[in-house]
Scaffold this active site. Structure first.
Site, PDB file in Angstrom:
ATOM      1  N   LYS A  22       5.310 -19.105  16.478  1.00  0.00           N
ATOM      2  CA  LYS A  22       5.387 -18.458  17.544  1.00  0.00           C
ATOM      3  C   LYS A  22       4.099 -17.379  17.839  1.00  0.00           C
ATOM      4  O   LYS A  22       3.618 -17.364  18.806  1.00  0.00           O
ATOM      5  CB  LYS A  22       6.660 -18.132  17.898  1.00  0.00           C
ATOM      6  CG  LYS A  22       6.812 -17.361  19.275  1.00  0.00           C
ATOM      7  CD  LYS A  22       8.427 -17.086  19.587  1.00  0.00           C
ATOM      8  CE  LYS A  22       8.374 -15.979  20.863  1.00  0.00           C
ATOM      9  NZ  LYS A  22       7.846 -14.615  20.485  1.00  0.00           N
ATOM     10  N   LYS A  26      -0.236 -17.479  19.622  1.00  0.00           N
ATOM     11  CA  LYS A  26      -0.752 -16.610  20.651  1.00  0.00           C
ATOM     12  C   LYS A  26      -1.891 -15.732  20.239  1.00  0.00           C
ATOM     13  O   LYS A  26      -2.553 -14.934  20.872  1.00  0.00           O
ATOM     14  CB  LYS A  26       0.339 -15.715  21.259  1.00  0.00           C
ATOM     15  CG  LYS A  26       1.141 -16.459  22.227  1.00  0.00           C
ATOM     16  CD  LYS A  26       2.087 -15.567  22.986  1.00  0.00           C
ATOM     17  CE  LYS A  26       3.028 -14.794  21.982  1.00  0.00           C
ATOM     18  NZ  LYS A  26       3.821 -14.098  22.892  1.00  0.00           N
ATOM     19  N   ARG A  72      -3.256 -14.017   4.075  1.00  0.00           N
ATOM     20  CA  ARG A  72      -2.869 -12.993   2.859  1.00  0.00           C
ATOM     21  C   ARG A  72      -2.058 -13.819   1.843  1.00  0.00           C
ATOM     22  O   ARG A  72      -1.053 -14.311   2.088  1.00  0.00           O
ATOM     23  CB  ARG A  72      -2.217 -11.958   3.106  1.00  0.00           C
ATOM     24  CG  ARG A  72      -1.936 -10.968   1.999  1.00  0.00           C
ATOM     25  CD  ARG A  72      -1.346  -9.535   2.418  1.00  0.00           C
ATOM     26  NE  ARG A  72      -0.195  -9.691   3.013  1.00  0.00           N
ATOM     27  CZ  ARG A  72       0.489  -8.381   3.221  1.00  0.00           C
ATOM     28  NH1 ARG A  72      -0.084  -7.343   2.960  1.00  0.00           N
ATOM     29  NH2 ARG A  72       1.877  -8.297   3.671  1.00  0.00           N
ATOM     30  N   GLU A 135      -3.092  -0.644  -2.961  1.00  0.00           N
ATOM     31  CA  GLU A 135      -1.892  -0.227  -2.498  1.00  0.00           C
ATOM     32  C   GLU A 135      -0.776   0.069  -3.619  1.00  0.00           C
ATOM     33  O   GLU A 135       0.308   0.075  -3.596  1.00  0.00           O
ATOM     34  CB  GLU A 135      -1.140  -1.089  -1.698  1.00  0.00           C
ATOM     35  CG  GLU A 135      -1.341  -2.577  -2.387  1.00  0.00           C
ATOM     36  CD  GLU A 135      -0.691  -3.583  -0.978  1.00  0.00           C
ATOM     37  OE1 GLU A 135      -0.087  -3.096   0.001  1.00  0.00           O
ATOM     38  OE2 GLU A 135      -0.959  -4.914  -1.312  1.00  0.00           O
ATOM     39  N   ASP A 162       3.005   0.462   0.385  1.00  0.00           N
ATOM     40  CA  ASP A 162       3.543   0.388  -0.987  1.00  0.00           C
ATOM     41  C   ASP A 162       2.901   1.346  -1.942  1.00  0.00           C
ATOM     42  O   ASP A 162       3.714   1.647  -2.960  1.00  0.00           O
ATOM     43  CB  ASP A 162       2.462  -1.050  -1.305  1.00  0.00           C
ATOM     44  CG  ASP A 162       3.504  -2.287  -0.843  1.00  0.00           C
ATOM     45  OD1 ASP A 162       4.520  -2.789  -1.487  1.00  0.00           O
ATOM     46  OD2 ASP A 162       2.942  -2.901   0.159  1.00  0.00           O
ATOM     47  N   ILE A 228      -0.268  -4.328  13.101  1.00  0.00           N
ATOM     48  CA  ILE A 228       1.204  -5.217  12.905  1.00  0.00           C
ATOM     49  C   ILE A 228       1.446  -5.704  14.238  1.00  0.00           C
ATOM     50  O   ILE A 228       2.282  -6.597  14.225  1.00  0.00           O
ATOM     51  CB  ILE A 228       2.106  -4.396  12.390  1.00  0.00           C
ATOM     52  CG1 ILE A 228       2.241  -2.966  12.874  1.00  0.00           C
ATOM     53  CG2 ILE A 228       1.862  -4.276  10.618  1.00  0.00           C
ATOM     54  CD1 ILE A 228       3.666  -2.803  13.304  1.00  0.00           C
ATOM     55  N   HIS A 229       1.106  -5.105  15.325  1.00  0.00           N
ATOM     56  CA  HIS A 229       1.425  -5.720  16.803  1.00  0.00           C
ATOM     57  C   HIS A 229       0.252  -5.601  17.657  1.00  0.00           C
ATOM     58  O   HIS A 229      -0.499  -4.761  17.434  1.00  0.00           O
ATOM     59  CB  HIS A 229       2.548  -4.357  17.219  1.00  0.00           C
ATOM     60  CG  HIS A 229       3.216  -4.829  18.406  1.00  0.00           C
ATOM     61  ND1 HIS A 229       2.821  -5.143  19.853  1.00  0.00           N
ATOM     62  CD2 HIS A 229       4.732  -5.426  18.433  1.00  0.00           C
ATOM     63  CE1 HIS A 229       3.442  -5.451  20.521  1.00  0.00           C
ATOM     64  NE2 HIS A 229       4.958  -5.606  19.821  1.00  0.00           N
ATOM     65  N   ASP A 276     -31.186  17.425   9.583  1.00  0.00           N
ATOM     66  CA  ASP A 276     -31.854  16.980   8.661  1.00  0.00           C
ATOM     67  C   ASP A 276     -31.739  15.486   8.343  1.00  0.00           C
ATOM     68  O   ASP A 276     -30.965  15.016   9.099  1.00  0.00           O
ATOM     69  CB  ASP A 276     -32.188  17.888   7.353  1.00  0.00           C
ATOM     70  CG  ASP A 276     -30.914  17.858   6.515  1.00  0.00           C
ATOM     71  OD1 ASP A 276     -30.105  17.384   7.145  1.00  0.00           O
ATOM     72  OD2 ASP A 276     -30.815  18.692   5.541  1.00  0.00           O
TER      73      ASP A 276
END
Ligand code: COA
Ligand code: MG
Length: 291
Positions: A22, A26, A72, A135, A162, A228-229, A276
């Site tokens: 879902k 998008k 990932r 991380e 993390d 994340i959104h 400079d």
């Protein structure tokens, strides 16, 4: 001195959980440079198989337009990357992200798996791009060897949550507790011609906070930020794009510099301040980012 950005400039990189068709469906409607199909911490342990299948289907079936598509992976110590690459590589994502990279061996292991997949699929060795997430404390200590581990590496992604867990830091909005690592990541990236992407901003309802954190990341030298959104990506894109005033000033500075050089002056006054060579390099970087 030419400033070469050899790689596609990414400003916003949006994580989406690999088991959520879902959300992935998008992706093509969001204003985002890179889509990250996540198989790692955005997916529950008992949904890893589901996520692998969903990500493979998404890569096969969906049109992401000009957006870069990255997968990932899980950390090599889980044994999962081999099956994750086997399940997705034939659908030709643009690249992969190795999370919690701790040393050269971590990246070499992923590099070898990608090379095997490329040979099996009859692709040129090196076509799959690689990104490393820094991380953990060890990742920060071993930045140099990670940055040089493989030529397919294109960027470093800083992960603050993390890292904070690993070093025992308490996360605050000012983020001073992770400042050393955040600054080290961007410095290592510059030293080895990699792009650097800043940490996620978990509070996706706070647009003002995200904007401020993005602005600061850009001041540190970061060229983009993970999100994340989808409501975060327009803010991040804006923050990492040079403004028309910045472009204008850079052009005027370069013109003035060239005129002054021709007249034999190395340092001179530009709009009330000393200018400079380093400022010329910075101005050229601004213009390179526009491309
Ligand atoms: N990618 C794609 N679409 C997303 C998205 C994302 N990261 N986050 C939200 N959306 C979609 C939602 O599905 C929703 O669609 P709808 O209107 O058709 O229902 C719309 O954007 C608005 O989302 P919203 O209701 O505000 O948020 P949510 O409660 O559905 O999701 C999170 C909140 C945090 C769970 C979600 O943003 C998310 O999964 N983020 C990524 C988490 C992740 O990958 N973490 C690991 C890396 S740090
Ligand atoms: Mg992480």
């Amino acid at each position: 001195m030419p400033v070469a950005y050899t790689h596609f400039a990414r400003r916003s990189l949006l994580f989406m959980p690999g088991d959520s068709m879902k959300k992935i469906q998008k992706a093509a409607s969001w204003e985002v440079d890179t889509v990250i199909l996540d198989l790692e911490d955005g997916v529950a342990q008992n949904r890893k198989l589901e996520a692998r299948t969903t990500v493979a289907e998404a890569l096969q079936q969906l049109d992401f337009g000009p957006r870069e598509r990255l997968v990932r992976l899980n950390h090599v110590s889980t044994g999962l990357p081999a099956v994750e690459i086997a399940a997705t590589a034939s659908w030709r994502p643009d690249g992969f992200i190795a999370p919690k990279a701790e040393d050269e061996a971590d990246l070499r292991a992923v590099d070898r798996l990608l090379e095997d997949a490329e040979r099996q699929l009859g692709l040129d060795v090196g076509v799959f791009r690689l990104f490393a997430m820094i991380e953990t404390a060890r990742g920060v200590m071993n930045l140099k060897e990670i940055a040089r581990a493989t030529t397919r590496l294109e960027g470093l992604i800083f992960g603050a949550e993390d890292l904070a867990g690993d070093i025992g830091a308490v996360r605050t909005s000012a983020a001073w507790e992770v400042f050393y690592a955040r600054s080290a990541v961007v410095t290592a990236a510059a030293a080895y011609d990699l792009q650097a992407f800043d940490m996620v901003f978990p509070d996706f309802h706070d647009a003002t906070g995200l904007e401020a954190e993005s602005r600061f990341a850009r001041q540190l030298g970061y060229t983009g930020k993970t999100c994340i959104h989808p409501n975060q990506t327009p803010i991040v894109n804006r923050a990492f794009s040079p403004t028309s005033e910045e472009i204008d000033r850079a052009q005027r500075l370069i013109q003035a510099f060239e005129a002054q050089q021709a007249a034999g002056a190395g340092a001179f006054t530009f709009e009330g301040k000393m200018v400079d060579m380093p400022m010329l390099v910075a101005a050229r970087k601004v213009l390179a980012r526009v491309k």
